[in-house]
Design a protein around this motif. Structure first.
Motif, PDB file in Angstrom:
ATOM      1  N   GLY A  49     -35.491  49.468 -33.339  1.00  0.00           N
ATOM      2  CA  GLY A  49     -35.225  50.891 -33.435  1.00  0.00           C
ATOM      3  C   GLY A  49     -35.370  51.642 -32.132  1.00  0.00           C
TER       4      GLY A  49
ATOM      5  N   GLU B 274     -28.863  45.670 -33.719  1.00  0.00           N
ATOM      6  CA  GLU B 274     -29.158  45.930 -35.131  1.00  0.00           C
ATOM      7  C   GLU B 274     -29.663  44.680 -35.856  1.00  0.00           C
ATOM      8  OE1 GLU B 274     -26.359  48.863 -33.512  1.00  0.00           O
ATOM      9  OE2 GLU B 274     -26.323  46.667 -33.613  1.00  0.00           O
TER      10      GLU B 274
ATOM     11  N   ASP C  44     -33.046  43.454 -34.477  1.00  0.00           N
ATOM     12  CA  ASP C  44     -34.097  44.336 -34.977  1.00  0.00           C
ATOM     13  C   ASP C  44     -34.591  43.848 -36.336  1.00  0.00           C
ATOM     14  OD1 ASP C  44     -33.927  45.918 -32.758  1.00  0.00           O
ATOM     15  OD2 ASP C  44     -33.152  47.700 -33.791  1.00  0.00           O
TER      16      ASP C  44
END
Length: 438
Positions: free
Chosen positions: A89, A97, A100
């Motif tokens: 984040g 993405e 993460d």
């Protein structure tokens, strides 16, 4: 788990080609190895030679293990291509993405496995984890109390060749010379005298469970942080075969290989109070972008360690270590602390008129690989070995008795070296580390 492999006795292209033709490579290598074989047969041959070395000898180095095929496959995945400075984040690069999600899964699995409020899964090694812990808690010049390097303390516990000994003022506690055990009265006396900012509990070669509650009490008495370097026992903790330092320590530093059987890397566990300080000490203070293929492999290993089969494995590791220690005592070696509670054994070959280096050399020549370590007396070096890898291969107490006998024969020299090595290879061949074909 094991894999049939083609013996490779050199780093030559023919060795790589022959193995590839017979389809006996490690399953996680897949088509990638075919590409490597064509592009760089020299390195391909070395990989095959190392595969043979691991599979035809006894790997008794206490800090080593065999990862699962799933961990190996993850390490060779496209995640190695992703740059991911920062945390989920809050990355400094785009396209993060999916990594993460990967890192969040790894951290959540680590917290659940060890009952910790916070986990940082980015450290590249145990040393990197300890460096970050010191950076978060200490200022240069602060006093730190840790185990003597002569008695089993790690380089990060004050070695003058390491950042720890150069940046901080270390005081050392040792082991009782008669029992080889931690003298908690000495630890308390030194803590009262030196008033350290932090106390480090941990060792490379201590085969017993530390008394974490006693260390916590001493740390509280002098107002010190308690840092537990659990690089060796953390896998046993995961499997319920060793007490957990998490309820007692301000920070737990660990590795994800060794008994935990994951990729080479580090791990930090702490409470929520110190979470932000520890995270900032890892990135941006001591490391750059996380190695996301390794973070993902850690997640796989944490998932594996949460399964009932790992609990059985961890307890078998300890049972095997106790059986091997008893067998070595029967061969005339002096066993440190009189035995072990963990995967780790220390032994003195002096009763066989051998120093540690000579003993290690004789064993290596016979196909049994292990290390040396300092002994409680501090004037001689002994042997340090562990049972994590051979237990992963499926060996039990009966095999430990045989390994002890083979070690005794190699050390005494009462049989020809080649004969012992043949028996070692035969035993290892019955328990190959990976069993599936490509």
């Amino acid at each position: 788990m094991s894999v049939t492999h083609t013996p490779a006795r050199g780093a030559s292209a023919p060795a790589a080609e022959g193995a590839a033709e017979h389809g006996r490579l490690h399953p996680s290598w897949g088509g990638g190895f075919e590409s490597l074989r064509r592009q760089d047969p020299e390195i391909a041959g070395l990989l095959l030679a190392e595969t043979e070395r691991q599979a035809t000898g006894l790997q008794l180095v206490a800090a080593e293990n065999f990862t699962s095929p799933a961990v190996l496959a993850t390490l060779g995945s496209p995640l190695t291509n992703k740059y991911a400075e920062g945390y989920p984040g809050a990355r400094h690069h785009g396209g993060c993405e999916l990594v993460d999600l990967t890192e969040r899964i790894a951290a959540e699995r680590a917290k659940a496995l060890f009952g910790a409020e916070h986990a940082n899964v980015q450290p590249n090694s145990g040393t990197a984890a300890v460096l970050a812990a010191y950076a978060a808690l200490l200022h240069p010049g602060d006093t730190v109390l840790a185990m003597s390097l002569r008695h089993g303390g790690h380089l990060t516990h004050g070695s003058p060749a390491n950042f720890s000994g150069r940046w901080y003022d270390f005081a050392a506690y040792g082991l009782d010379e008669d029992t080889g055990l931690i003298d908690y009265a000495e630890v308390r006396a030194l803590a009262r005298d030196r008033m350290p900012r932090a106390i480090v509990c941990g060792s490379m070669s201590y085969p017993r469970h530390p008394d974490y509650a006693a260390f916590r009490e001493i740390a509280d008495e002098v107002g010190a942080y308690l840092v537990v370097d659990a690089a060796h026992p953390i896998g046993l903790v995961a499997g319920g075969a060793a007490p957990s330092p998490v309820p007692y320590a301000d920070v737990v530093c660990a590795t994800t290989h060794k008994v935990l059987r994951g990729p080479r890397g580090g791990l930090i566990l702490c409470g929520a109070r110190l979470a932000e300080r520890l995270d900032r000490a890892v990135f941006p203070f001591t490391q750059g972008g996380a190695q996301m293929h390794t973070v993902a492999a850690k997640a796989v290993a944490f998932g594996e360690a949460a399964a009932p089969a790992f609990t059985a494995y961890a307890h078998q590791v300890v049972a095997n270590a106790r059986a091997l220690a008893a067998a070595l005592a029967g061969e005339g070696l002096l066993i440190g602390t009189g035995g072990t509670d963990t995967h780790l054994i220390t032994a003195d070959a002096a009763p066989l008129a051998l120093d540690g280096a000579t003993a290690r050399g004789r064993l290596a020549a016979a196909g049994m690989v292990l290390d040396t370590c300092g002994l409680a007396g501090g004037s001689a070096r002994g042997l340090r070995l562990g049972t994590a890898a051979v237990t992963t291969q499926g060996m039990g107490e009966a095999e430990m008795a045989r390994i002890g006998a083979l070690m005794g024969a190699a050390l005494r020299g009462d049989r020809r070296e080649g004969e012992v090595r043949v028996e070692v290879a035969e035993l290892a061949g019955r328990f190959p580390p990976y069993r599936s074909h490509m």
